[in-house]
Write an enzyme that holds these catalytic residues in place. Structure first.
Site, mmCIF file in Angstrom:
data_model
loop_
_atom_site.group_PDB
_atom_site.id
_atom_site.type_symbol
_atom_site.label_atom_id
_atom_site.label_comp_id
_atom_site.label_asym_id
_atom_site.label_seq_id
_atom_site.Cartn_x
_atom_site.Cartn_y
_atom_site.Cartn_z
ATOM 1 N N ASN A 137 35.717 32.039 6.511
ATOM 2 C CA ASN A 137 35.834 31.760 5.069
ATOM 3 C C ASN A 137 35.672 30.282 4.717
ATOM 4 O OD1 ASN A 137 38.328 31.405 6.342
ATOM 5 N ND2 ASN A 137 39.499 31.927 4.516
ATOM 6 N N LYS A 160 35.422 29.256 19.400
ATOM 7 C CA LYS A 160 34.944 30.622 19.253
ATOM 8 C C LYS A 160 34.983 30.915 17.758
ATOM 9 C CE LYS A 160 35.021 35.195 18.770
ATOM 10 N NZ LYS A 160 34.337 35.561 17.535
ATOM 11 N N HIS A 161 33.836 30.795 17.111
ATOM 12 C CA HIS A 161 33.782 30.972 15.660
ATOM 13 C C HIS A 161 33.542 32.443 15.325
ATOM 14 C CE1 HIS A 161 33.935 29.366 11.753
ATOM 15 N NE2 HIS A 161 33.305 28.228 11.973
ATOM 16 N N ALA A 162 33.703 32.767 14.047
ATOM 17 C CA ALA A 162 33.430 34.125 13.580
ATOM 18 C C ALA A 162 31.966 34.467 13.817
ATOM 19 C CB ALA A 162 33.770 34.253 12.099
ATOM 20 N N SER A 163 31.716 35.732 14.115
ATOM 21 C CA SER A 163 30.370 36.139 14.518
ATOM 22 C C SER A 163 29.354 36.101 13.396
ATOM 23 C CB SER A 163 30.421 37.545 15.121
ATOM 24 O OG SER A 163 31.145 37.549 16.330
ATOM 25 N N GLY A 212 43.175 33.295 11.132
ATOM 26 C CA GLY A 212 42.548 34.595 10.951
ATOM 27 C C GLY A 212 43.540 35.659 10.564
ATOM 28 N N SER A 213 43.236 36.871 10.938
ATOM 29 C CA SER A 213 44.046 38.020 10.538
ATOM 30 C C SER A 213 45.306 38.118 11.381
ATOM 31 C CB SER A 213 43.238 39.305 10.702
ATOM 32 O OG SER A 213 42.997 39.579 12.070
ATOM 33 N N GLU A 234 47.622 30.308 12.068
ATOM 34 C CA GLU A 234 47.605 30.350 10.599
ATOM 35 C C GLU A 234 46.969 31.672 10.230
ATOM 36 O OE1 GLU A 234 46.152 30.720 7.167
ATOM 37 O OE2 GLU A 234 44.885 28.968 7.559
ATOM 38 N N LEU A 235 47.787 32.590 9.712
ATOM 39 C CA LEU A 235 47.332 33.951 9.489
ATOM 40 C C LEU A 235 47.194 34.223 7.990
ATOM 41 C CD1 LEU A 235 49.523 35.587 12.275
ATOM 42 C CD2 LEU A 235 47.256 34.564 12.459
ATOM 43 N N CYS A 268 43.153 32.245 2.385
ATOM 44 C CA CYS A 268 44.533 32.601 2.720
ATOM 45 C C CYS A 268 45.513 31.941 1.758
ATOM 46 C CB CYS A 268 44.850 32.182 4.148
ATOM 47 S SG CYS A 268 43.897 33.063 5.404
#
Length: 474
Positions: A137, A160-163, A212-213, A234-235, A268
């Site tokens: 995001n 390791k970033h979002a795909s 993330g989640s 940090e969720l 978030c």
């Protein structure tokens, strides 16, 4: 999930990437380990020089990387430029302040004497390679707010970033390399989520940070706990936005629109639950609804666009299910409530959702408990501050909060009683390099940014000298 750039404005797949195989991962872990052994010995001045150079390059690249971010995850390009500028600012801030933030800490002379020492102090040392599992995001900011302090502390980074943001991820590795950081100091790992466990368990990885989640956070935390490795999480967040009778209601309503729809509502720390005192509820609701209705939804590459598409088709489906559940149980939509009308023909296959304001929310509805990741606001009416605080705290999350009041007693109550990592008065929650950032409850633990953020991945080393001088035997 494939590693690919898919334009959310039209659903078109633009590029796909092969994930690293085991040999490729091994080479990068080994490079990180080798780099750390040398980089940890560099001084703050050299680290600051390199990080300042990265900021210069990022400023030069601002327009291009903004368009890349917008193409990959759909935020309005003007917001993407602002994100790049914020990252450069944070780099410069840590370059300027890291040395003082990690300066040796000296207890009082009386405490030193009482410990039996002739001299004692606390010295901060880097841990090693930090694995960062980051979301899509804010694809630059989420990474830089970890990388800038980590690198200034003498750690090295593995991203390791979002795909769905692979080009942004690769840009970041290239940025630090072009700035002159030694090989292996910051590397992007193009891998799927299934590879994270083995990487985190590797002896060459010292710690991890994840944004993330909640499920992703639980997974990383459990693995790190098993390996006895430090983590910062940090969720999610479902931040409350309280408006009391003494507030400037017009300004509160205007700010509320931005607070809810920043980053297409996919933040978030976006305000999501608007808790308004009955005395000002009608005025706020009218102003807020008009402001949400007037937002321009469309092509995120256009400067006039306020709201672009959601980042993924699944994200829009999840949002639709939350709204439909609420409407089906008696909630009302003051505006929106579905996919927008009037999109240009080239955007009809994009993952857009109309700015929405819902009222009549009850605890039976999923939206009362779950995070809404999109431009959907839940509006509540309360009779007083006690009810407002109770409702604000009736959430599994506790990332931040926003309060509009001019009453100092109300402000003190909110600071004391709101269960959140931050309380922002008469404005909207925002992150800044000088202020610690993070949450409580299921929003995670630990802090990013400020001094807490740079010390999160340091070894606070106690240094104690006895009465006999160190060189007494010489």
């Amino acid at each position: 999930m494939p590693i690919a750039t898919v334009n959310p404005a039209n659903g078109e797949t633009l590029r796909t990437f092969e994930a690293l195989d085991e040999a490729g991962i091994e080479r990068r872990l080994d490079a990180a380990d080798t780099a750390f052994k040398q980089y940890r010995t560099t001084g703050f001045a050299e680290r600051a020089r390199l990080l300042n150079q990265a900021a210069v390059l990022l400023d030069e690249d601002q327009q291009d990387i903004a368009r890349t971010m917008t193409t990959e995850m759909g935020k309005p390009v003007k917001a993407a430029r602002a994100e790049a500028a914020k990252c450069a600012k944070a780099m410069r801030w840590y370059a300027a302040h890291a040395e003082e933030l990690l300066a040796d800490e000296h207890p009082s002379a009386a405490d030193v004497e009482d410990s039996g020492a002739s001299r004692a102090y606390v010295h901060y040392r880097p841990l090693g390679a930090v694995l960062a599992v980051m979301p899509w995001n804010f694809p630059l900011w989420q990474v830089v707010r970890f990388a800038a302090p980590a690198l200034m502390a003498g750690n090295v980074g593995l991203l390791k970033h979002a795909s769905n943001v692979p080009q942004t991820a690769m840009y970041l590795e290239g940025l630090f390399r072009r700035a002159g950081f030694p090989a292996g100091c910051f590397q992007t790992l193009l891998v799927g989520s299934g590879a994270v466990a083995a990487i985190l368990r590797d002896r060459r990885v010292a710690a991890a940070t994840l944004t993330g989640s909640e499920p992703a956070g639980r997974s990383v935390a459990s693995i790190a706990g098993d390996e006895v490795k430090r983590t910062v999480l940090e969720l999610g967040g479902s931040d409350p936005y309280l408006v009391m009778p003494s507030a400037d209601v017009a300004r509160a309503a205007r700010t509320a629109v931005t607070a809810r729809v920043q980053n297409n509502g996919q933040s978030c720390i976006a305000a999501k639950r608007f808790i308004v005192h009955t005395e000002v509820y009608e005025e706020f609701a009218e102003r807020f609804t008009v402001g949400m209705s007037d937002l321009m939804v469309g092509d995120p590459m256009q400067e006039s666009t306020d709201i672009g598409p959601l980042a993924s088709e699944q994200g829009r489906t999840d949002l639709e299910e939350l709204v439909d559940d609420a409407l089906g149980q008696g909630a009302s939509a003051l505006c929106g409530g579905g996919r927008p009308d009037g999109l240009a023909p080239e955007l009809v296959h994009g993952w857009f959702y109309a700015p929405t304001v819902l009222t009549g929310i009850t605890p039976a509805m999923r939206i009362h408990r779950e995070e809404t990741f999109g431009p959907v606001a839940s509006l509540y009416r309360v009779e007083g501050l006690d009810e407002a605080i109770a409702l604000a705290n009736d959430s599994p999350f506790g990332l931040s909060s926003n309060v509009w009041t001019r009453d100092p007693d109300e402000a003190r109550r909110c600071v004391r009683d709101l269960q959140a990592g931050g309380v922002f008065f008469n404005g909207m929650t925002a992150s800044h390099p000088a202020l610690p950032f993070g949450g409580v409850k299921r929003s995670g633990y630990g802090r990013e940014l400020a001094g807490q953020g740079i010390r999160a991945f340091c070894n606070a080393t106690t240094v104690w000298y006895g009465p006999e001088p160190v060189d007494a035997a010489s």
